[in-house]
Structures are given as C-alpha cells and as structure tokens.
Design a protein around this motif. Sequence first.
Motif, PDB file in Angstrom:
ATOM      1  N   UNK B 149       4.474 -23.462  29.875  1.00 40.82           N
ATOM      2  CA  UNK B 149       5.728 -24.192  29.663  1.00 40.82           C
ATOM      3  C   UNK B 149       6.748 -23.387  28.871  1.00 40.82           C
ATOM      4  N   UNK B 150       6.284 -22.554  27.946  1.00 44.39           N
ATOM      5  CA  UNK B 150       7.228 -21.752  27.155  1.00 44.39           C
ATOM      6  C   UNK B 150       7.978 -20.774  28.058  1.00 44.39           C
ATOM      7  N   UNK B 151       7.236 -20.143  28.988  1.00 44.18           N
ATOM      8  CA  UNK B 151       7.860 -19.213  29.928  1.00 44.18           C
ATOM      9  C   UNK B 151       8.869 -19.975  30.794  1.00 44.18           C
ATOM     10  N   UNK B 152       8.468 -21.177  31.176  1.00 46.98           N
ATOM     11  CA  UNK B 152       9.326 -22.030  31.990  1.00 46.98           C
ATOM     12  C   UNK B 152      10.658 -22.263  31.287  1.00 46.98           C
ATOM     13  N   UNK B 153      10.576 -22.607  29.992  1.00 45.17           N
ATOM     14  CA  UNK B 153      11.792 -22.875  29.224  1.00 45.17           C
ATOM     15  C   UNK B 153      12.644 -21.621  29.104  1.00 45.17           C
ATOM     16  N   UNK B 154      11.980 -20.470  28.844  1.00 41.52           N
ATOM     17  CA  UNK B 154      12.709 -19.209  28.700  1.00 41.52           C
ATOM     18  C   UNK B 154      13.394 -18.829  30.007  1.00 41.52           C
ATOM     19  N   UNK B 155      12.647 -18.989  31.110  1.00 46.19           N
ATOM     20  CA  UNK B 155      13.195 -18.602  32.404  1.00 46.19           C
ATOM     21  C   UNK B 155      14.402 -19.444  32.769  1.00 46.19           C
ATOM     22  N   UNK B 156      14.404 -20.722  32.346  1.00 47.72           N
ATOM     23  CA  UNK B 156      15.525 -21.605  32.670  1.00 47.72           C
ATOM     24  C   UNK B 156      16.619 -21.512  31.619  1.00 47.72           C
ATOM     25  N   UNK B 157      16.421 -20.625  30.629  1.00 49.79           N
ATOM     26  CA  UNK B 157      17.452 -20.420  29.618  1.00 49.79           C
ATOM     27  C   UNK B 157      17.632 -21.609  28.702  1.00 49.79           C
ATOM     28  N   UNK B 158      16.564 -22.364  28.499  1.00 49.87           N
ATOM     29  CA  UNK B 158      16.700 -23.551  27.662  1.00 49.87           C
ATOM     30  C   UNK B 158      16.341 -23.298  26.204  1.00 49.87           C
ATOM     31  N   UNK B 159      15.968 -22.047  25.889  1.00 44.28           N
ATOM     32  CA  UNK B 159      15.693 -21.704  24.491  1.00 44.28           C
ATOM     33  C   UNK B 159      16.925 -20.999  23.936  1.00 44.28           C
ATOM     34  N   UNK B 160      17.465 -21.590  22.894  1.00 43.07           N
ATOM     35  CA  UNK B 160      18.662 -21.002  22.311  1.00 43.07           C
ATOM     36  C   UNK B 160      18.268 -19.915  21.318  1.00 43.07           C
ATOM     37  N   UNK B 161      18.898 -18.732  21.444  1.00 50.18           N
ATOM     38  CA  UNK B 161      18.578 -17.642  20.522  1.00 50.18           C
ATOM     39  C   UNK B 161      19.469 -17.667  19.298  1.00 50.18           C
ATOM     40  N   UNK B 162      20.340 -18.677  19.224  1.00 49.78           N
ATOM     41  CA  UNK B 162      21.221 -18.784  18.052  1.00 49.78           C
ATOM     42  C   UNK B 162      20.481 -19.362  16.856  1.00 49.78           C
ATOM     43  N   UNK B 163      19.488 -20.215  17.140  1.00 46.18           N
ATOM     44  CA  UNK B 163      18.785 -20.845  16.017  1.00 46.18           C
ATOM     45  C   UNK B 163      17.766 -19.867  15.450  1.00 46.18           C
ATOM     46  N   UNK B 164      17.418 -20.030  14.157  1.00 44.53           N
ATOM     47  CA  UNK B 164      16.450 -19.127  13.530  1.00 44.53           C
ATOM     48  C   UNK B 164      15.119 -19.157  14.270  1.00 44.53           C
ATOM     49  N   UNK B 165      14.422 -18.037  14.238  1.00 42.43           N
ATOM     50  CA  UNK B 165      13.194 -17.883  15.014  1.00 42.43           C
ATOM     51  C   UNK B 165      12.169 -18.965  14.713  1.00 42.43           C
ATOM     52  N   UNK B 166      12.076 -19.368  13.423  1.00 41.50           N
ATOM     53  CA  UNK B 166      11.027 -20.338  13.091  1.00 41.50           C
ATOM     54  C   UNK B 166      11.321 -21.740  13.604  1.00 41.50           C
ATOM     55  N   UNK B 167      12.582 -21.964  14.003  1.00 45.44           N
ATOM     56  CA  UNK B 167      12.890 -23.298  14.510  1.00 45.44           C
ATOM     57  C   UNK B 167      12.862 -23.355  16.033  1.00 45.44           C
ATOM     58  N   UNK B 168      12.625 -22.218  16.659  1.00 43.43           N
ATOM     59  CA  UNK B 168      12.557 -22.227  18.111  1.00 43.43           C
ATOM     60  C   UNK B 168      11.219 -22.803  18.576  1.00 43.43           C
ATOM     61  N   UNK B 169      11.205 -23.353  19.785  1.00 33.97           N
ATOM     62  CA  UNK B 169       9.981 -23.957  20.312  1.00 33.97           C
ATOM     63  C   UNK B 169       9.001 -22.888  20.785  1.00 33.97           C
ATOM     64  N   UNK B 170       9.490 -21.656  20.851  1.00 33.54           N
ATOM     65  CA  UNK B 170       8.657 -20.583  21.375  1.00 33.54           C
ATOM     66  C   UNK B 170       8.546 -19.479  20.319  1.00 33.54           C
ATOM     67  N   UNK B 171       7.339 -18.952  20.146  1.00 38.46           N
ATOM     68  CA  UNK B 171       7.137 -17.919  19.124  1.00 38.46           C
ATOM     69  C   UNK B 171       7.792 -16.603  19.550  1.00 38.46           C
ATOM     70  N   UNK B 172       8.106 -15.761  18.566  1.00 36.90           N
ATOM     71  CA  UNK B 172       8.776 -14.491  18.833  1.00 36.90           C
ATOM     72  C   UNK B 172       7.904 -13.601  19.698  1.00 36.90           C
ATOM     73  N   UNK B 173       6.588 -13.647  19.432  1.00 27.20           N
ATOM     74  CA  UNK B 173       5.616 -12.861  20.180  1.00 27.20           C
ATOM     75  C   UNK B 173       5.721 -13.174  21.668  1.00 27.20           C
ATOM     76  N   UNK B 174       5.775 -14.471  21.949  1.00 31.38           N
ATOM     77  CA  UNK B 174       5.875 -14.966  23.318  1.00 31.38           C
ATOM     78  C   UNK B 174       7.163 -14.464  23.984  1.00 31.38           C
ATOM     79  N   UNK B 175       8.257 -14.507  23.180  1.00 26.60           N
ATOM     80  CA  UNK B 175       9.547 -14.078  23.714  1.00 26.60           C
ATOM     81  C   UNK B 175       9.494 -12.603  24.084  1.00 26.60           C
ATOM     82  N   UNK B 176       8.872 -11.814  23.212  1.00 24.53           N
ATOM     83  CA  UNK B 176       8.770 -10.384  23.492  1.00 24.53           C
ATOM     84  C   UNK B 176       8.016 -10.131  24.783  1.00 24.53           C
ATOM     85  N   UNK B 177       6.891 -10.854  24.934  1.00 23.55           N
ATOM     86  CA  UNK B 177       6.093 -10.672  26.145  1.00 23.55           C
ATOM     87  C   UNK B 177       6.880 -11.083  27.380  1.00 23.55           C
TER      88      UNK B 177
END
Lengths: 280, 431
Positions: B149-177
Amino acid sequence: MATQVTEAAAEEAHVREQTLVHDEIAFANDAKMTARDVDVFYGEKKAVDSVSIDVDSHYVTAFIGPSGCGKSTFLRCFNRMNDTIDIARVQGRIELDGEDIYDPRMDVVQLRARVGMVFQKPNPFPKSIYENIAYGPRIHGLASNKADMDGIVEASLTRAGLWNEVKDRLDDSGTALSGGQQQRLCIARAIAVDPEVILMDEPCSALDPIATAKIEELIEELKGRFAIVIVTHNMQQAARISQRTAFFHLGNLVEYGDTETIFTNPRADRTRDYITGRFG
Amino acid sequence: MTSADVARTGTVDWRSAQMQARIRKRYAKERRFRFLGLGALVFAAGFLLFLLTTIVSDGIGGFQRAEVPLDIEYSATTLGLDPAQMSGDGADYAINRADFRSLVNAAAEAQLGTSEMISEGAWLDVRDRLRGDPSLLGSRERVWVVAAPEVDLLAKGQISFDVPAQRRAVSQEMINQYVVLNDRGDVQLSLNTGFLTKADSTSSELAGIWGALLGSLLTMAITLALSFPIGVMTAVYLEEYAPRNRFTDMIEVSINNLAAVPSIIFGLLGLSVFLNTFGMPRSAPVVGGVTLALMTLPVIVIASRVSLQSVPPSIRDAALGIGASRLQVILHHILPVALPGILTGTIIGLSRALGETAPLLLIGMRAFVSDVPGGVTDPATALPVQIFLWSDEVGRGFVEKTSAAIMVLLAVLLSMNGVAIYLRNKFERRW
C-alpha cells in the motif's frame, strides 16, 4: 297574492307528478326496453323521479331537457352503468325483451354487450384502431379466428363510415384520429359486439358541426337495425334524427311522444316553454 | 349597464406615467422571479457538480493499483508440488496447500532487496496463475505483482514531501527503495481488476467491491420480488375493489405513515422478527431483502395508487360500456396505462432501498465478509454498508476505495434510473 302563489305552486306540483304520454306510443307491448317507475338517487338526492318509458326497436328515441334534468342519469340505467358509481341507487323496474335487467341473475357483462354505449367525450382505447374494434368481440368470443375478426373489424368500421378513412392505418393509435373520427370509432366499437340497443350520451357535444353532421348521418343509417336512444342538448338535432322524443325536467319525464308532435304541438306547458327557448 | 359604467368608458389613460411605471414594475417582478428560480437551479447544480468532482477525483485512483515485477520460478520442490498431482481432482487441494507466500517473498527479497515492497497478498495472484495454467510448474516467468500500500500511495503521488519525514505515512527507507525501483521503471499503475472482482479485505490494495455489489444486487432482487407484486396488488385492491369506509381510510392513513417511518425502525423489526423469532440467517441478503421490502412497500403502494387514479375514467367507462368484466378492465386497460407510473415509483423505492444503510447494520450485514456471496443465504454485505465500513478504516489506502465504492453505488443507481426512464418511455401511450 299569497294564496295565488300557493295555488300556482300546488298546480305546478300536480303537473310535475304526471307524465304526458302521447296516445300513439302509449306503452306498446312489443317495446325493446321498458322502464317502469324508475327512481335514481345520488346519496340522498333524487336525480330521476318515477320515470316510465318504452323504447322501440325501430326508432331513434331522443331524450331532451335542460342540464341537470336527469336524462343522462336515466340513460345510464339502461345498461347499468350507474352501478359503477358508489352512491348511485336505482329503484323501479327496467326490462330488456321482458327480462328484468336489475335482477340478480342478470349478468351485467352480457347486458352491456347487448346494450352498447357511446359516451359524451370520444374515448377510444389508447391502442391501435384495429384493437379498438377487435377488443369487444374478443372478450365475448364472437370471432373464431383471425379472418373472422378481420371481417368483424372491417364490417364495423364500414358501417360506422370510417373504413375508407382508416383502412390503410389500422395499426395507428385510435387516439391519433380527429375528434369526429374518434367518436365514429367508438360507435364502430359499440356495434362490433352486435348489440341490440345503442345508448348515446350526447355523442356530438364535443364535436364541430361537420363531424356532428357525419355522426347524425351515421345514426340515420343505423336506425332500424339497432334500437337507438340518444341524449342530446341540441333540440335541432333531436328534431332532425329522432322519431320519438322524451322531454325531461327536474328529474321528471314531462312529455313523451312522436318527435314531430313534441316539437310542433307539445301538450305540456313546460315542454312548450323549453322548445321555444323560454328556459333551459 | 349602469350610467356609472358608461361614464367610465374611455376615461382610463393606458399611456399615463403611472401606467407605464406599473408596467415596468410588473416586468421587473417577473425578471426577479425568474432569476430566483435560475439561481436556485445553479446553486443546486453547483453542489451536485462539486460533490461529483470530489468523489470522482478521490475515487478514480481506487480503480488503479501499483504493481512491481518479479521473476517467479514455479519450482516444484520449493512449492512442495508433485507434477503428477497437477491434474485431476486433487489439483486444487494441492495448490491450496502449496507455500506460495514463501516463494514470492523469497523472490522479492532476492530481486527487490526486501519483501516489504510487495503486498502481503501478492502471492494470491501468483497462485491463481498456476491454478489457471498448471503447465507453468517448473518454468520461470515475469509477473507483475500487487505492490504494498505504501508503494501504491507513492505511485499515485498521494504522499506529500512537504511534511516532515516523521509525519509521513511512509518511512524514508521505503521512499528511497521506491525511488530506486521507479527509476528502473519497475513500478506501473494498472487497472485494479481485483477491485471489481473480489470482496472485502483488511489490506486496502486487495479489497474489492464485487462482494458488496453482489450482496446489494441479491438484496434488491429479494426486495423487488416481494414488494412489487404485493405493493401493486394492494394498490389495485384499494383503488378498484375496496369500499370507501372508515376501515379503508384507516389503512390508507397507516400506509402513508408507514412510508414516513425512519428506516432504522424497519431494521429493528427485521432483527426482532426475522432473526430472533423466525431464526433466519444473520447477515444474509434474504433478511436484508425482506426488511427493505417492508420499507419499500408503502412507497410502491402510494406511487401505484396515484398512478391508477390518474388513469382517465373515460377508459374505464369505455371498457365497461362494451361489456368488459372488472378484471378485464383492470388487466387490459387500467394497468397498462398506469404501468409507467407504477414502474417509476417502484424504481424510486428500490433506489432508496439500495442506498439504505441503517436497517442493514441492525440485521448484521455490516460484518467483515471476505468471500463473494454464493446465494441469498450466505453472509454478505451491501454497497452502502461497505462504504460505511471503509470510511471507518484507518489505512490510508481505504480513502480512495471509499470514493471508488461511492462511484460504483452511483453507477448502479444511475443505471436503475436509466432502466426506469427506458421502461416509462416504452410503455407510455400517447394521448
């Protein structure tokens, strides 16, 4: 002055009670339909008061009279259409060929096939022209096959003078015809079940003069084959097409006689006043 | 005519200033009234448009899902499958027991570096592929499997990179991958076929609407089968046969009141009567259908009566006048003319029933059902209940699922109304 008024009132009441029936038609024994002392009530109100009349097979009988005189109500007793009105109640005796039509053993469906009706407003079924005519014969089982039915439809439409106008569009809706054609379609529908009596309740009141003339011609042609009873507002029409005229007033049958006599030499004062246009 | 009337003739000046002012005022009033009507229309249409755009823009993603490619080797030894088992009656049983989960997870760890990038249910599709084509056993192929589901959200651009990393629904590690994968072109968005063919699931990327849709359709079938004949017969009896008296008046008032009873009351009735007294199965479309039929019945009765009343009495007279019996008058003349109105009323009643949630909650149709119902007595849920359940889920992925489910519900409603319009035009007779 006061006594004169009461005397006049008493005299009028007396006149009201009696019906003038001309000798030549006084209750013949071979009448198609006879009514004796018929009262019709709408709830408490008496709409038709003790009317007795004979309807002859060979003539057109016209019921005339001012609005609200009970002539239509009385007409609707002849095929028991008043049964459909909850508050209407009919007393007295009406016979068709000597059979009491209000007898519990009388089947009202058969009665209405034998005593057909044409209404004031043309009311074809919202179906095809063919279907309008074929419906009656079908529900009464008068045609054994399709060819038979085609024959009935053609004969009925021809007799109603409509065949040439509609023979190429029998599948069109009956409601697409003009008002006059619709009314002739309704007459054709009524004669398709081969009735013995046709009741017509102001059949021309919704039509223009040309359509009216056609209906009148049609009535003239149907005369003799069916006993026809027609209610009309139009005195000239009654004079033109009928041989017998009954004048109704305030629920009473005032005078009943030969049409010519009624219009030229009425015996009752109320008839004369109505004919000459003094009221109504 | 009196002398005063005669004197008045010609004294009114229709061109005077007062008259002109009066005319202007009248026109102004007309215009204002018309604009008020237009304003109301624009207001209503605007709201509708706003609602639809929000739902569609939120929900369109629900029909798509992110997928990542995996090279799968259908190894008979890893799966513990014997090629000899792959045909005959035992095949399904053997495939169901095989450990696809480990196979797929191992493949993911080897090729993507982690199994977190693929959905927990990714192995289901792989299993279904082998089930569909047993000859694949022992071969190797590239399969696009459902992403996490995290990849799904990232692919659809539903994760905002404006908010601080700790408040995102997806971990930084996941984003890097994800970025690595995406740069390789190994993430694709494709049509979410599972959404329209599967039932509910706890994982948003696997959840489907078909179970709820079928549940709704089964419920509606029961509702229609019960409420239409009973409703129409009731209306025909009341209009054509019943005498007018105090008793029928009372029935009429009761029916009108029944139409106004809140739907949750019908749910309570269904719970106490159908479930507790009659012992009918819980959560089943048959109970939902019966309960909603009770709710729809008064609507159909009222609509049918209005429709029967509007049949011109001249038709009745005409039919009676040539000797049709009462039954013939009703069947051949009254009902055909009244049918469009009756059908419209029925569909309106059914549409209301289709969108009804409260009574279904009470009879247990809010259960989590992960199987598509096979019949009217199987546990099922319904579209509006499914929407209600998903709107309550914590997973981010369910937000778009909720809107997508609303789109499905609206589509069903629209097609029902379409059917109503079609039937009305088909049966309508020109006068």
